[in-house]
Design a protein around this motif. Structure first.
Motif, PDB file in Angstrom:
ATOM      1  N   GLN A 168      -2.701  11.454   2.240  1.00  0.00           N
ATOM      2  CA  GLN A 168      -3.069  12.448   2.034  1.00  0.00           C
ATOM      3  C   GLN A 168      -4.593  12.701   2.752  1.00  0.00           C
ATOM      4  N   TYR A 169      -5.371  14.228   2.809  1.00  0.00           N
ATOM      5  CA  TYR A 169      -6.967  14.235   2.948  1.00  0.00           C
ATOM      6  C   TYR A 169      -7.164  13.212   2.115  1.00  0.00           C
ATOM      7  N   VAL A 229       0.434  -1.430   0.382  1.00  0.00           N
ATOM      8  CA  VAL A 229       0.043   0.178  -0.445  1.00  0.00           C
ATOM      9  C   VAL A 229       1.300   1.394   0.009  1.00  0.00           C
ATOM     10  N   PHE A 230       2.363   1.293   1.251  1.00  0.00           N
ATOM     11  CA  PHE A 230       2.853   2.041   0.536  1.00  0.00           C
ATOM     12  C   PHE A 230       3.848   2.660  -0.388  1.00  0.00           C
ATOM     13  N   LEU A 231       3.724   1.769  -0.636  1.00  0.00           N
ATOM     14  CA  LEU A 231       4.852   1.521  -1.823  1.00  0.00           C
ATOM     15  C   LEU A 231       4.028   2.306  -3.712  1.00  0.00           C
ATOM     16  N   GLN A 232       2.741   1.523  -3.186  1.00  0.00           N
ATOM     17  CA  GLN A 232       2.276   2.053  -4.364  1.00  0.00           C
ATOM     18  C   GLN A 232       0.498   3.098  -4.262  1.00  0.00           C
ATOM     19  N   GLU A 233       0.735   3.136  -3.507  1.00  0.00           N
ATOM     20  CA  GLU A 233      -0.047   4.458  -3.508  1.00  0.00           C
ATOM     21  C   GLU A 233       0.012   5.302  -2.433  1.00  0.00           C
ATOM     22  N   GLY A 234       1.439   5.047  -1.412  1.00  0.00           N
ATOM     23  CA  GLY A 234       1.263   5.713  -0.144  1.00  0.00           C
ATOM     24  C   GLY A 234       1.262   7.624  -0.541  1.00  0.00           C
ATOM     25  N   TRP A 273     -11.985   5.402   2.049  1.00  0.00           N
ATOM     26  CA  TRP A 273     -11.642   4.990   0.510  1.00  0.00           C
ATOM     27  C   TRP A 273     -12.212   3.851  -0.119  1.00  0.00           C
ATOM     28  N   PRO A 274     -12.354   4.480  -1.967  1.00  0.00           N
ATOM     29  CA  PRO A 274     -13.673   3.972  -2.253  1.00  0.00           C
ATOM     30  C   PRO A 274     -13.635   2.282  -2.379  1.00  0.00           C
ATOM     31  N   ALA A 275     -12.397   1.613  -2.841  1.00  0.00           N
ATOM     32  CA  ALA A 275     -11.827   0.585  -2.495  1.00  0.00           C
ATOM     33  C   ALA A 275     -12.434  -0.025  -1.423  1.00  0.00           C
ATOM     34  N   LEU A 276     -12.484   0.656  -0.304  1.00  0.00           N
ATOM     35  CA  LEU A 276     -12.638  -0.510   0.783  1.00  0.00           C
ATOM     36  C   LEU A 276     -14.209  -0.539   0.261  1.00  0.00           C
ATOM     37  N   SER A 323     -11.513   9.261   8.463  1.00  0.00           N
ATOM     38  CA  SER A 323     -11.184   8.011   8.972  1.00  0.00           C
ATOM     39  C   SER A 323      -9.416   7.680   9.086  1.00  0.00           C
ATOM     40  N   SER A 324      -8.711   6.716   8.825  1.00  0.00           N
ATOM     41  CA  SER A 324      -7.613   6.906   8.828  1.00  0.00           C
ATOM     42  C   SER A 324      -7.392   6.665   7.563  1.00  0.00           C
ATOM     43  N   LEU A 325      -6.976   6.901   5.534  1.00  0.00           N
ATOM     44  CA  LEU A 325      -6.938   6.246   4.737  1.00  0.00           C
ATOM     45  C   LEU A 325      -5.889   4.886   4.642  1.00  0.00           C
TER      46      LEU A 325
END
Length: 396
Positions: A67-68, A57-62, A74-77, A271-273
């Motif tokens: 960010q806000y 997650v942090f490598l690909q979408e960090g 998160w749409p995927a969730l 909440s925490s993305l």
């Protein structure tokens, strides 16, 4: 300065959780076995898998997840949560999902949106302790409706709705309720919705335990019977994936979810993305269904161990075997006080929770709540052996 003199009136009515206060009495004790805390088993957390997902997650979408973001989450969730609620017969869309920081925040923002000082909210009696505090924090009056073996007593509910025009909401946990483990029958669910549809009330359906099933059965949610948009469904990943990740959600009509999102923005923007993305990534890479099924098999074995031990060592005690969830509601023999039993159990190095704090109206005496998910079978057996010795010490 005496700060409490500056507290809001509603804050002055808050009381510390009775469970927290009771747990304090066991603090620092060595060799204490806890049947009191409603916790999942930490050894079942998918730590290795979540660690691998978090790295990706942090490598690909960090940059995006740090960010806000969208206040709804998160749409995927949200897409994944649509799949989860479909298990209960709910036909939802991602636009009808609001992700929160756990079920308690879901209830908090729903209560803020709907309840005013002077309103009344009806709840099962007994009910979840922290929900009572959360609902009362709005300034609303919380009233209890008794339950039978199939769910909320509809005669008592109808009488309350007819007698009190201030009733604006009904809070219920139909699946494996905390504290009793009660699961409403399908007939009662339909009859409940037929009744409440005649009144202008919102139904707050809390379902943190629905996936913790020992019969491989998912029950239709009240929301699945809803024809008028009355039901706001609340779910959680705390019992299935991790309580530390703090992911809950609200599911309802998209316009209602939009309004709830405005309330949430006043609390924390969103909440925490990263947590959202990690949970969604876990469900993409690994089988969430297999994880839950494996966990339920272990919890079922623990439930069975507790039941067998209680029947053998404490035959004077009665209970209904829960078909899911975390709790067994134990009824003590006549003339055995639950607080005296609690103290005797503590002396025997077992923590249980007396039933009295869970009641809203005049409490029914003689119950304790037992959690069986947090201990392995051998420790559950030892805990019951200790409870039997505690009981013996009370009746000598």
């Amino acid at each position: 300065m005496i700060y409490k003199e500056l507290y809001a009136q509603r804050a002055r009515q808050l009381e510390r959780s009775a469970i927290a206060a009771l747990k304090d009495q066991a603090a620092g004790e060595t060799d204490m076995l806890s049947l009191g805390e409603g916790v999942p088993a930490p050894e079942l957390f998918p730590c290795k898998e979540l660690s691998a997902v978090a790295k990706e997650v942090f490598l690909q979408e960090g940059q995006e997840v740090l960010q806000y973001g969208d206040s709804k989450g998160w749409p995927a969730l949200r897409t994944k949560l649509v799949q989860i609620v479909s298990k209960y017969g709910i036909n939802a869309s991602p636009e009808g999902i609001q992700i929160t920081s756990g079920s308690m925040q879901s209830l908090d923002i729903a209560a803020r949106l709907f309840l005013d000082v002077g309103d009344t909210v009806l709840v099962e009696d007994p009910t979840f302790i922290d929900a009572k505090n959360c609902l009362a924090m709005t300034g609303a009056t919380v009233k209890g409706i008794p339950c039978d073996s199939e769910g909320m007593d509809l005669g008592a509910l109808e009488a309350a709705l007819v007698a009190d025009s201030s009733v604006k909401a009904i809070y219920v946990i139909p699946d494996y309720q905390n504290p009793t483990g009660l699961c409403w029958s399908e007939t009662r669910r339909q009859a409940f919705m037929d009744l409440v549809s005649q009144y202008e009330v919102i139904i707050l359906e809390d379902n943190p335990y629905g996936e913790i099933t020992y019969t491989n059965t998912y029950h239709r949610a009240l929301a699945s019977y809803d024809q008028q948009g009355q039901v706001l469904f609340m779910g959680s990943l705390s019992k299935t994936l991790s309580p530390g990740i703090r992911i809950g959600w609200l599911c309802g009509k998209p316009q209602l979810i939009t309004d709830l999102s405005l309330v949430k923005e006043c609390c924390d923007i969103h909440s925490s993305l990263p947590d959202h993305a990690i949970a969604a990534g876990f469900m993409n890479i690994y089988s969430y269904e297999n994880h839950v099924a494996a966990m339920n098999a272990i919890y079922k074995a623990r439930r069975d161990a507790l039941v067998a031990s209680l029947r053998s060592a404490l035959p004077d005690f009665t209970f209904t075997i829960p078909s899911g969830g975390f709790f067994l509601w134990l009824q003590l023999p006549d003339k055995i006080d639950e607080y005296a039993f609690f103290q005797a159990a503590l002396t025997a190095k077992v923590l249980v929770i007396p039933g009295t704090p869970f009641f809203v109206n005049k409490p029914s005496k003689g119950f304790v709540r037992l959690n069986f998910t947090g201990l392995e079978p051998a420790k559950l057996q030892l805990a019951v052996t200790r409870l039997a010795k505690a009981y013996e010490s009370m009746i000598k």
